[in-house]
Design an enzyme around this catalytic site. Structure first.
Site, mmCIF file in Angstrom:
data_model
loop_
_atom_site.group_PDB
_atom_site.id
_atom_site.type_symbol
_atom_site.label_atom_id
_atom_site.label_comp_id
_atom_site.label_asym_id
_atom_site.label_seq_id
_atom_site.Cartn_x
_atom_site.Cartn_y
_atom_site.Cartn_z
ATOM 1 N N LYS A 39 0.851 -1.211 0.000
ATOM 2 C CA LYS A 39 0.000 0.000 0.000
ATOM 3 C C LYS A 39 0.877 1.249 0.000
ATOM 4 C CE LYS A 39 -1.562 1.463 4.088
ATOM 5 N NZ LYS A 39 -1.233 2.829 4.480
ATOM 6 N N ASN A 40 1.926 1.248 0.823
ATOM 7 C CA ASN A 40 2.725 2.469 0.984
ATOM 8 C C ASN A 40 3.720 2.710 -0.145
ATOM 9 O OD1 ASN A 40 1.253 2.967 3.227
ATOM 10 N ND2 ASN A 40 2.849 2.448 4.699
ATOM 11 N N ARG A 45 -4.737 10.699 4.832
ATOM 12 C CA ARG A 45 -3.740 11.764 4.901
ATOM 13 C C ARG A 45 -2.673 11.649 3.816
ATOM 14 N NH1 ARG A 45 -2.125 13.370 8.893
ATOM 15 N NH2 ARG A 45 0.003 13.897 8.297
ATOM 16 N N CYS A 58 -4.526 12.767 13.171
ATOM 17 C CA CYS A 58 -4.510 11.326 12.918
ATOM 18 C C CYS A 58 -4.431 10.667 14.290
ATOM 19 C CB CYS A 58 -3.284 10.991 12.071
ATOM 20 S SG CYS A 58 -2.973 9.227 11.978
ATOM 21 N N ARG A 61 1.313 14.373 13.235
ATOM 22 C CA ARG A 61 1.740 14.134 11.840
ATOM 23 C C ARG A 61 1.676 15.404 10.966
ATOM 24 N NH1 ARG A 61 -0.676 8.513 9.867
ATOM 25 N NH2 ARG A 61 1.041 8.640 8.369
ATOM 26 N N PRO A 62 2.467 16.409 11.292
ATOM 27 C CA PRO A 62 2.454 17.645 10.486
ATOM 28 C C PRO A 62 3.042 17.418 9.093
ATOM 29 C CG PRO A 62 4.260 17.663 12.060
ATOM 30 C CD PRO A 62 3.447 16.441 12.378
ATOM 31 N N ASP A 77 4.923 20.084 7.773
ATOM 32 C CA ASP A 77 5.780 21.275 7.667
ATOM 33 C C ASP A 77 7.015 21.043 6.798
ATOM 34 O OD1 ASP A 77 6.333 19.535 9.956
ATOM 35 O OD2 ASP A 77 8.007 20.874 10.357
ATOM 36 N N ASP A 105 5.514 0.435 11.861
ATOM 37 C CA ASP A 105 4.254 -0.180 11.414
ATOM 38 C C ASP A 105 4.122 -1.632 11.842
ATOM 39 O OD1 ASP A 105 4.012 1.626 8.242
ATOM 40 O OD2 ASP A 105 3.669 2.219 10.320
ATOM 41 N N LEU A 130 8.816 7.060 16.643
ATOM 42 C CA LEU A 130 8.376 7.884 15.514
ATOM 43 C C LEU A 130 7.097 8.652 15.764
ATOM 44 C CD1 LEU A 130 10.492 5.985 14.051
ATOM 45 C CD2 LEU A 130 9.293 6.625 12.009
ATOM 46 N N ARG A 178 -8.356 -0.635 5.246
ATOM 47 C CA ARG A 178 -7.573 0.411 4.576
ATOM 48 C C ARG A 178 -6.266 -0.149 4.032
ATOM 49 N NH1 ARG A 178 -7.119 5.940 7.761
ATOM 50 N NH2 ARG A 178 -5.868 6.209 5.905
HETATM 51 C C1 EPZ Z 1 4.602 6.928 6.354
HETATM 52 O O1 EPZ Z 1 3.848 7.953 6.965
HETATM 53 C C2 EPZ Z 1 3.693 5.712 6.287
HETATM 54 N N1 EPZ Z 1 2.530 6.028 5.470
HETATM 55 C C3 EPZ Z 1 3.256 5.312 7.695
HETATM 56 O O2 EPZ Z 1 2.485 4.112 7.582
HETATM 57 C C4 EPZ Z 1 4.505 5.010 8.513
HETATM 58 O O3 EPZ Z 1 4.123 4.708 9.836
HETATM 59 C C5 EPZ Z 1 5.441 6.234 8.500
HETATM 60 O O4 EPZ Z 1 5.753 6.602 7.148
HETATM 61 C C6 EPZ Z 1 6.758 5.955 9.231
HETATM 62 O O5 EPZ Z 1 7.404 4.873 8.627
HETATM 63 C C7 EPZ Z 1 2.665 6.023 4.116
HETATM 64 O O6 EPZ Z 1 3.725 5.768 3.578
HETATM 65 C C8 EPZ Z 1 1.437 6.343 3.328
HETATM 66 P P1 EPZ Z 1 6.699 10.346 8.210
HETATM 67 P P2 EPZ Z 1 4.391 9.470 6.914
HETATM 68 O O7 EPZ Z 1 6.480 11.620 7.446
HETATM 69 O O8 EPZ Z 1 5.167 9.700 5.678
HETATM 70 C C9 EPZ Z 1 7.262 13.677 11.510
HETATM 71 C C10 EPZ Z 1 0.588 2.760 7.800
HETATM 72 O O9 EPZ Z 1 0.184 2.147 8.786
HETATM 73 N N2 EPZ Z 1 7.057 14.646 10.436
HETATM 74 O O10 EPZ Z 1 7.848 9.482 7.836
HETATM 75 O O11 EPZ Z 1 3.244 10.368 7.198
HETATM 76 C C11 EPZ Z 1 6.004 12.871 11.816
HETATM 77 O O12 EPZ Z 1 5.183 13.570 12.718
HETATM 78 C C12 EPZ Z 1 1.103 4.175 7.952
HETATM 79 O O13 EPZ Z 1 0.640 2.281 6.647
HETATM 80 C C13 EPZ Z 1 7.156 15.999 10.716
HETATM 81 O O14 EPZ Z 1 7.420 16.392 11.858
HETATM 82 O O15 EPZ Z 1 5.385 9.479 8.147
HETATM 83 C C14 EPZ Z 1 6.570 11.593 12.419
HETATM 84 O O16 EPZ Z 1 6.842 11.816 13.799
HETATM 85 C C15 EPZ Z 1 0.884 4.698 9.362
HETATM 86 N N3 EPZ Z 1 6.962 16.907 9.720
HETATM 87 C C16 EPZ Z 1 7.897 11.414 11.684
HETATM 88 O O17 EPZ Z 1 8.210 12.691 11.095
HETATM 89 C C17 EPZ Z 1 6.672 16.515 8.429
HETATM 90 O O18 EPZ Z 1 6.518 17.394 7.546
HETATM 91 C C18 EPZ Z 1 7.829 10.368 10.582
HETATM 92 O O19 EPZ Z 1 6.735 10.714 9.769
HETATM 93 C C19 EPZ Z 1 6.574 15.139 8.158
HETATM 94 C C20 EPZ Z 1 6.780 14.216 9.166
#
Ligand code: EPZ
Length: 420
Positions: free
Chosen positions: A22-23, A92, A116, A121-122, A124, A307, A329, A399
């Protein structure tokens, strides 16, 4: 709403085929916004999140056909560049259209994803990187309004934190930007690697694929020709089924998996006493009668994946002593704990660490799914709990897990999908 009814304890046997990731599929679908041709993609998982993003692409003016895990999709007639709240609020990862839309059209409006269950999950870091590429970004009435009328320009981007979809968004933006982009502190997840490989195979010059530093030479808004390809196997689904074998102490196999994407996971299961027979795309797990306790820290790939944290937490309830699981994370990714406690697990949370007592005798009960991966942890616990477990709100599962009860039934589980 549907719920799952599971009778335990149970043993499993046989094998299941792992679906496409999916991802990986989500950024790939967003990348279709960069294509000038109709693209043919195999091993596409038919799960709700994929259908949600496809509906968004259709709302923008694209069209697609998804049948028997084959996606045929084209976006060259797109005129609408507004991704509306009604869809984005349900998934998202819709934010993945931001980079491609902006790079191709020079303007777009994408609804903010909102909160979420597992954390704030910002986005920024996505927005900061696009500004460094010349975009004007403003937030108005819950929407990101992005403008780069002369197109995006290559830049040096240093991600303050490793972000999976942030890396994917900026890779896609850089692919159509004018000039060279250097991205530093990138995510190295296999799903990001596949995105880069497909772009490279479509003529975009990318260096450093698989490393934390990517150099991308953009096409200056020239759309790309994408040849047919297949989505990589879902390493999180694969890890979930391996945990099912381990927790039920069953010898079983998963096929169409990529063991190279599961090194940290297989190592942890070996630490817990499991052994494996591994070939290129098949993993047979041979469980241990005495599961050893384990210490887990979730971190970015190739370290242990967040995950699979919930699934290993459920497995740890059956270990010989106390396990420690630290979630680094996300700030709120222990919602499965209170549900597991309803089944009889003995778990103590201290900050972002869960201490899981071993040798917990679990008993069937009514429990509630709270997010995608937490829900799969409840299934694992229900497979060993004595008696009947009903898991409610399983739309979370739908999902990201394809044909879930069908696959578990084929392994011998006593599981039914019923209506509330
Ligand atoms: C991806 O989410 C995955 N989703 C998530 O899987 C997975 O848990 C996550 O990566 C971590 O491996 C998809 O790929 C669709 P991140 P993502 O941006 O990209 C912070 C599932 O179950 N952050 O790597 O949204 C954030 O808050 C889902 O399939 C910022 O601060 O995760 C987090 O603490 C759940 N600012 C950390 O970074 C930003 O602009 C990692 O988030 C972006 C992220």
């Amino acid at each position: 709403m549907d719920y799952l009814q599971i009778q335990g304890p149970t043993r499993l046997s046989g094998e299941v085929r792992i679906s496409g990731a999916k991802n990986a599929a989500l950024p790939i679908i967003a990348m279709m916004l960069l294509a000038k041709n109709r693209v043919e993609i195999d091993n596409m998982p038919e799960v709700v999140d994929i259908k949600t993003l496809l509906k968004l692409i259709e709302n923008l003016g694209g069209n697609f056909a998804l049948e028997d895990n084959h996606l045929s999709i084209e976006t060259h007639k797109i005129t609408n560049t507004k991704a509306t709240y009604d869809i984005v609020k349900t998934m998202r990862a819709s934010i993945l259209v931001l980079g491609p839309l902006l790079a191709r059209f020079g303007h777009c409006e994408v609804s903010l994803p909102g909160g979420c269950a597992i954390g704030q999950r910002p986005i920024d870091l996505h927005l900061k990187a696009l500004e460094q590429m010349g975009a004007s970004i403003s937030i108005h009435a819950g929407y990101v309004q992005a403008v780069a009328e002369d197109g995006l320009k290559g830049a040096e981007i240093i991600f303050d934190k490793i972000t999976v979809t942030g890396t994917a968004n900026i890779v896609m933006a850089a692919a159509l930007a004018k000039g060279k982009s250097t991205l530093i502190n990138c995510a190295r997840e296999p799903e990001v690697v596949q995105l880069c490989e497909v772009l490279r195979d479509s003529g975009v010059s990318i260096e450093g694929i698989g490393t934390s530093q990517l150099t991308i030479y953009g096409t200056d808004r020239r759309l790309i020709e994408i040849e047919p390809f297949s989505v990589i196997p879902d390493r999180i689904e694969a890890g979930t089924y391996l945990c099912a074998g381990a927790i039920t102490k069953s010898t079983m196999s998963i096929t169409n998996a990529n063991p190279h994407h599961l090194s940290a996971v297989i190592t942890k299961l070996e630490e817990m006493g499991c052994t494996f027979d591994i070939t290129e795309d098949r993993i047979e797990i041979r469980p241990t009668e005495f599961i050893k306790n384990v210490n887990i820290i979730t971190q970015e790939y190739p370290a242990f994946p967040t995950d699979l944290q919930a699934q290993f937490l459920a497995l740890s309830t059956q270990a010989d002593s106390t396990s420690s699981i630290e979630e680094r994370l996300f700030e709120n990714r222990f919602m499965h704990v209170s549900e597991l406690q309803r089944l009889g697990a003995d778990i103590k949370i201290s900050g972002n660490t869960a201490l899981v007592a071993g040798e917990s005798e679990l008993f069937g009960a009514d429990v509630m799914a709270t997010d995608l991966r937490a829900s799969s942890a409840l299934i694992l616990a229900a497979l060993v709990a004595k008696g009947e477990t009903n898991i409610h709100r399983i739309y979370h599962l739908d999902r990201g897990y394809e044909r879930l009860e069908e696959k578990f039934i084929s392994l011998g589980a006593n599981i039914k999908r019923l209506k509330e």
